[in-house]
Design a protein around this motif. Structure first.
Motif, PDB file in Angstrom:
ATOM      1  N   UNK A  20      27.121 -67.742  -9.663  1.00  0.00           N
ATOM      2  CA  UNK A  20      25.680 -67.454  -9.783  1.00  0.00           C
ATOM      3  C   UNK A  20      25.348 -65.963  -9.716  1.00  0.00           C
ATOM      4  N   UNK A  21      26.174 -65.175  -9.000  1.00  0.00           N
ATOM      5  CA  UNK A  21      25.932 -63.722  -8.956  1.00  0.00           C
ATOM      6  C   UNK A  21      26.216 -63.098 -10.325  1.00  0.00           C
ATOM      7  N   UNK A  22      27.294 -63.543 -10.970  1.00  0.00           N
ATOM      8  CA  UNK A  22      27.623 -63.049 -12.315  1.00  0.00           C
ATOM      9  C   UNK A  22      26.485 -63.400 -13.283  1.00  0.00           C
ATOM     10  N   UNK A  23      26.003 -64.650 -13.203  1.00  0.00           N
ATOM     11  CA  UNK A  23      24.914 -65.106 -14.083  1.00  0.00           C
ATOM     12  C   UNK A  23      23.649 -64.279 -13.824  1.00  0.00           C
ATOM     13  N   UNK A  24      23.338 -64.045 -12.547  1.00  0.00           N
ATOM     14  CA  UNK A  24      22.131 -63.270 -12.205  1.00  0.00           C
ATOM     15  C   UNK A  24      22.188 -61.868 -12.813  1.00  0.00           C
ATOM     16  N   UNK A  25      23.348 -61.201 -12.679  1.00  0.00           N
ATOM     17  CA  UNK A  25      23.476 -59.843 -13.225  1.00  0.00           C
ATOM     18  C   UNK A  25      23.414 -59.891 -14.751  1.00  0.00           C
ATOM     19  N   UNK A  32      21.769 -52.694  -8.597  1.00  0.00           N
ATOM     20  CA  UNK A  32      21.659 -51.612  -7.619  1.00  0.00           C
ATOM     21  C   UNK A  32      21.751 -52.055  -6.148  1.00  0.00           C
ATOM     22  N   UNK A  33      21.359 -53.303  -5.832  1.00  0.00           N
ATOM     23  CA  UNK A  33      21.409 -53.756  -4.436  1.00  0.00           C
ATOM     24  C   UNK A  33      22.783 -54.289  -4.043  1.00  0.00           C
ATOM     25  N   UNK A  34      23.701 -54.341  -5.021  1.00  0.00           N
ATOM     26  CA  UNK A  34      25.032 -54.894  -4.763  1.00  0.00           C
ATOM     27  C   UNK A  34      25.968 -53.795  -4.288  1.00  0.00           C
ATOM     28  N   UNK A  35      26.707 -54.091  -3.222  1.00  0.00           N
ATOM     29  CA  UNK A  35      27.625 -53.120  -2.634  1.00  0.00           C
ATOM     30  C   UNK A  35      28.944 -53.059  -3.415  1.00  0.00           C
ATOM     31  N   UNK A  36      29.242 -51.876  -3.988  1.00  0.00           N
ATOM     32  CA  UNK A  36      30.507 -51.685  -4.704  1.00  0.00           C
ATOM     33  C   UNK A  36      31.678 -51.863  -3.744  1.00  0.00           C
ATOM     34  N   UNK A  82      26.123 -50.967 -15.114  1.00  0.00           N
ATOM     35  CA  UNK A  82      24.679 -50.853 -14.870  1.00  0.00           C
ATOM     36  C   UNK A  82      24.348 -49.918 -13.711  1.00  0.00           C
ATOM     37  N   UNK A  83      25.325 -49.681 -12.831  1.00  0.00           N
ATOM     38  CA  UNK A  83      25.150 -48.755 -11.718  1.00  0.00           C
ATOM     39  C   UNK A  83      23.917 -49.039 -10.892  1.00  0.00           C
ATOM     40  N   UNK A  84      23.146 -47.964 -10.606  1.00  0.00           N
ATOM     41  CA  UNK A  84      21.966 -48.102  -9.756  1.00  0.00           C
ATOM     42  C   UNK A  84      20.677 -48.068 -10.561  1.00  0.00           C
ATOM     43  N   UNK A  85      20.784 -48.497 -11.828  1.00  0.00           N
ATOM     44  CA  UNK A  85      19.594 -48.565 -12.674  1.00  0.00           C
ATOM     45  C   UNK A  85      18.489 -49.344 -11.951  1.00  0.00           C
ATOM     46  N   UNK A  86      17.270 -48.797 -11.991  1.00  0.00           N
ATOM     47  CA  UNK A  86      16.150 -49.482 -11.353  1.00  0.00           C
ATOM     48  C   UNK A  86      15.874 -48.955  -9.960  1.00  0.00           C
ATOM     49  N   UNK A  87      16.789 -48.101  -9.469  1.00  0.00           N
ATOM     50  CA  UNK A  87      16.606 -47.562  -8.124  1.00  0.00           C
ATOM     51  C   UNK A  87      15.495 -46.513  -8.152  1.00  0.00           C
ATOM     52  N   UNK A  88      14.636 -46.535  -7.140  1.00  0.00           N
ATOM     53  CA  UNK A  88      13.731 -45.398  -7.011  1.00  0.00           C
ATOM     54  C   UNK A  88      13.958 -44.762  -5.650  1.00  0.00           C
ATOM     55  N   UNK A  89      13.806 -43.471  -5.612  1.00  0.00           N
ATOM     56  CA  UNK A  89      14.277 -42.646  -4.505  1.00  0.00           C
ATOM     57  C   UNK A  89      13.868 -43.161  -3.121  1.00  0.00           C
ATOM     58  N   UNK A  90      12.669 -43.740  -3.020  1.00  0.00           N
ATOM     59  CA  UNK A  90      12.183 -44.121  -1.701  1.00  0.00           C
ATOM     60  C   UNK A  90      12.400 -45.602  -1.397  1.00  0.00           C
ATOM     61  N   UNK A  91      13.059 -46.305  -2.331  1.00  0.00           N
ATOM     62  CA  UNK A  91      13.294 -47.721  -2.112  1.00  0.00           C
ATOM     63  C   UNK A  91      11.999 -48.509  -1.986  1.00  0.00           C
TER      64      UNK A  91
ATOM     65  N   UNK B  91      12.334 -55.385 -15.434  1.00  0.00           N
ATOM     66  CA  UNK B  91      13.672 -54.964 -15.056  1.00  0.00           C
ATOM     67  C   UNK B  91      14.009 -53.574 -15.570  1.00  0.00           C
ATOM     68  N   UNK B  92      12.975 -52.713 -15.667  1.00  0.00           N
ATOM     69  CA  UNK B  92      13.186 -51.384 -16.228  1.00  0.00           C
ATOM     70  C   UNK B  92      13.022 -50.332 -15.124  1.00  0.00           C
ATOM     71  N   UNK B  93      13.865 -49.332 -15.169  1.00  0.00           N
ATOM     72  CA  UNK B  93      13.772 -48.228 -14.221  1.00  0.00           C
ATOM     73  C   UNK B  93      12.408 -47.543 -14.395  1.00  0.00           C
ATOM     74  N   UNK B  94      11.557 -47.545 -13.348  1.00  0.00           N
ATOM     75  CA  UNK B  94      10.220 -46.949 -13.488  1.00  0.00           C
ATOM     76  C   UNK B  94      10.258 -45.444 -13.747  1.00  0.00           C
ATOM     77  N   UNK B  95      11.376 -44.801 -13.464  1.00  0.00           N
ATOM     78  CA  UNK B  95      11.508 -43.353 -13.688  1.00  0.00           C
ATOM     79  C   UNK B  95      11.919 -43.063 -15.135  1.00  0.00           C
ATOM     80  N   UNK B  96      12.463 -44.079 -15.802  1.00  0.00           N
ATOM     81  CA  UNK B  96      13.051 -43.845 -17.133  1.00  0.00           C
ATOM     82  C   UNK B  96      11.953 -43.614 -18.177  1.00  0.00           C
TER      83      UNK B  96
END
Lengths: 96, 96
Positions: A20-25, A32-36, A82-91, B91-96
């Motif tokens: 289900x994690x693979x399907x979700x991604x 971005x919330x997943x720990x490498x 996909x890395x940390x796409x969607x991350x914003x600096x202040x969370x 699902x889009x990076x708001x900074x992009x």
């Protein structure tokens, strides 16, 4: 009830849990919330389980760890891609 | 090298792998990319592994699954608490 059935049910649940994690991604393209570190450690652990399964000739351990190894690898590849796409600096939720 | 050492190394890696995920959520307070289904399935599987460990009197399996059960529970509680905070509809990076 055979004790080995309990172990088999356990293996089916823990192995398939990554699916289900693979399907979700796959659907969201976000990781971005997943720990490498978690998935690297899980990958190393799975390789050791596979080696252990081969050494003790356990078909169940071999199959279970090939399946989870592949699923964990998918998550890792997605994370790199996909890395940390969607991350914003202040969370903070940008809609909030 | 003792084969059981391989199994022990494997167990240490797969069990402790959840720890960096718990730390990551603790720091970011974000869980939206994490699959709830994955952690529910992992929790059920861990309970079966624990039962299996008790039935075959394996101290290693019991300890490993109590530790991973607690870590998986942390992730689940965090997921329920933080939910999909930070999600944006496209699902889009708001900074992009």
């Amino acid at each position: 009830m055979n004790i080995e059935i309990i172990g088999l049910i356990a293996a089916v649940f823990t192995t398939s849990s990554f699916f289900p994690q693979v399907v979700k991604i796959w659907n969201t393209k976000q990781t971005k919330d997943i720990s490498t570190t978690m998935y690297i450690a899980m990958m190393i652990g799975t390789c050791f389980w596979l080696a252990y399964g081969i050494l003790i000739n356990s078909f169940a351990i071999i199959v279970a760890n090939i399946v989870s190894g592949l699923l964990v690898l998918f998550v890792l590849v997605f994370k790199i891609f996909y890395g940390n796409k969607g991350e914003n600096k202040y969370g903070v939720d940008p809609k909030a």
